[in-house]
Design an enzyme around this catalytic site. Structure first.
Site, short mmCIF file in Angstrom:
data_model
loop_
_atom_site.label_atom_id
_atom_site.label_comp_id
_atom_site.label_asym_id
_atom_site.label_seq_id
_atom_site.Cartn_x
_atom_site.Cartn_y
_atom_site.Cartn_z
N ASP A 197 47.84 47.96 50.36
CA ASP A 197 46.75 46.98 50.43
C ASP A 197 46.60 46.52 51.88
OD1 ASP A 197 45.34 44.95 48.09
OD2 ASP A 197 45.31 44.30 50.18
N GLY A 240 38.89 37.33 40.23
CA GLY A 240 39.35 37.74 41.56
C GLY A 240 39.12 39.19 41.90
N THR A 277 37.44 42.16 43.51
CA THR A 277 36.49 42.29 44.63
C THR A 277 36.02 43.72 44.82
OG1 THR A 277 38.32 42.52 46.20
CG2 THR A 277 37.43 40.30 45.87
N HIS A 321 41.66 49.85 39.59
CA HIS A 321 42.88 49.92 40.39
C HIS A 321 43.91 48.99 39.81
CE1 HIS A 321 40.44 46.68 42.17
NE2 HIS A 321 41.58 46.07 42.42
N HIS A 364 47.32 46.77 41.08
CA HIS A 364 48.14 46.30 42.18
C HIS A 364 49.61 46.44 41.78
CE1 HIS A 364 44.92 43.80 44.28
NE2 HIS A 364 44.37 43.97 43.08
P1 5GP Z 1 40.87 43.23 43.71
O1 5GP Z 1 40.73 41.84 44.27
O2 5GP Z 1 39.51 43.89 43.52
O3 5GP Z 1 41.74 43.32 42.49
O4 5GP Z 1 41.66 44.05 44.79
C1 5GP Z 1 41.08 44.69 45.89
C2 5GP Z 1 42.13 44.79 46.94
O5 5GP Z 1 41.68 45.72 47.90
C3 5GP Z 1 42.41 43.48 47.70
O6 5GP Z 1 43.77 43.10 47.52
C4 5GP Z 1 42.09 43.83 49.16
O7 5GP Z 1 43.00 43.26 50.08
C5 5GP Z 1 42.14 45.34 49.16
N1 5GP Z 1 41.27 45.97 50.14
C6 5GP Z 1 39.98 45.63 50.44
N2 5GP Z 1 39.46 46.45 51.36
C7 5GP Z 1 40.44 47.33 51.66
C8 5GP Z 1 40.51 48.45 52.56
O8 5GP Z 1 39.57 48.80 53.28
N3 5GP Z 1 41.69 49.14 52.62
C9 5GP Z 1 42.77 48.79 51.84
N4 5GP Z 1 43.88 49.52 51.98
N5 5GP Z 1 42.74 47.76 50.98
C10 5GP Z 1 41.58 47.04 50.88
#
Ligand code: 5GP
Ligand code: ZN
Length: 117
Positions: free
Chosen positions: A35, A96, A98, A103, A105
């Site tokens: 991340d 949360g 984004t 995916h 985590h």
């Molecule tokens: P969500 O909030 O959708 O569950 O998780 C998306 C995750 O993607 C976030 O933790 C954010 O830090 C990560 N993220 C966003 N843009 C990028 C990127 O360009 N590269 C990587 N490696 N992670 C990203």
């Protein structure tokens, strides 16, 4: 068709190698990468190459692949030397999420005893 790459999806671009990422594991069907804004000493995202907007949509369309995603997350944790870790699937902006490409985590490397739910 379901699962097809979406032109505006960041994780489709990472899966295709069009945007760089720190990849820790790559298989025929999945990619795992660090991340960009880690919330724990180990914070890896595991994505299927195919596009679904969230994990539940993936599971509804391709249940076997959703099961493999869990196995893949476990393999990442093992590779990272984690015995204790947390898997998180944010689903919906209000929770949360984004990036609207399924995916999970994988978080670990510090005390993970603090409850979130
Ligand atoms: P969500 O909030 O959708 O569950 O998780 C998306 C995750 O993607 C976030 O933790 C954010 O830090 C990560 N993220 C966003 N843009 C990028 C990127 O360009 N590269 C990587 N490696 N992670 C990203
Ligand atoms: Zn995508």
């Amino acid at each position: 068709m379901a699962g097809e790459p979406q032109p505006d999806c960041l994780f489709c671009k990472i899966a295709a190698g069009e945007i760089p990422a720190t990849v820790v594991r790559k298989t025929e069907r999945f990619l795992a990468f660090r991340d960009i804004a880690p919330k724990a000493p180990v914070h890896v995202l595991v994505i299927p190459h195919v596009h679904y907007p969230n994990a539940a949509a993936l599971a509804a369309a391709e249940p076997a692949l959703a099961g493999e995603l869990l196995a893949e997350a476990g393999a990442v944790a093992r590779d990272e030397g984690l015995d204790d870790y947390r898997l998180i699937f944010n689903t919906g902006a209000g929770a949360g999420q984004t990036i609207f490409h399924a995916h999970v985590h994988v978080l670990g490397g510090k005390s993970m005893t603090e409850r979130m739910v």
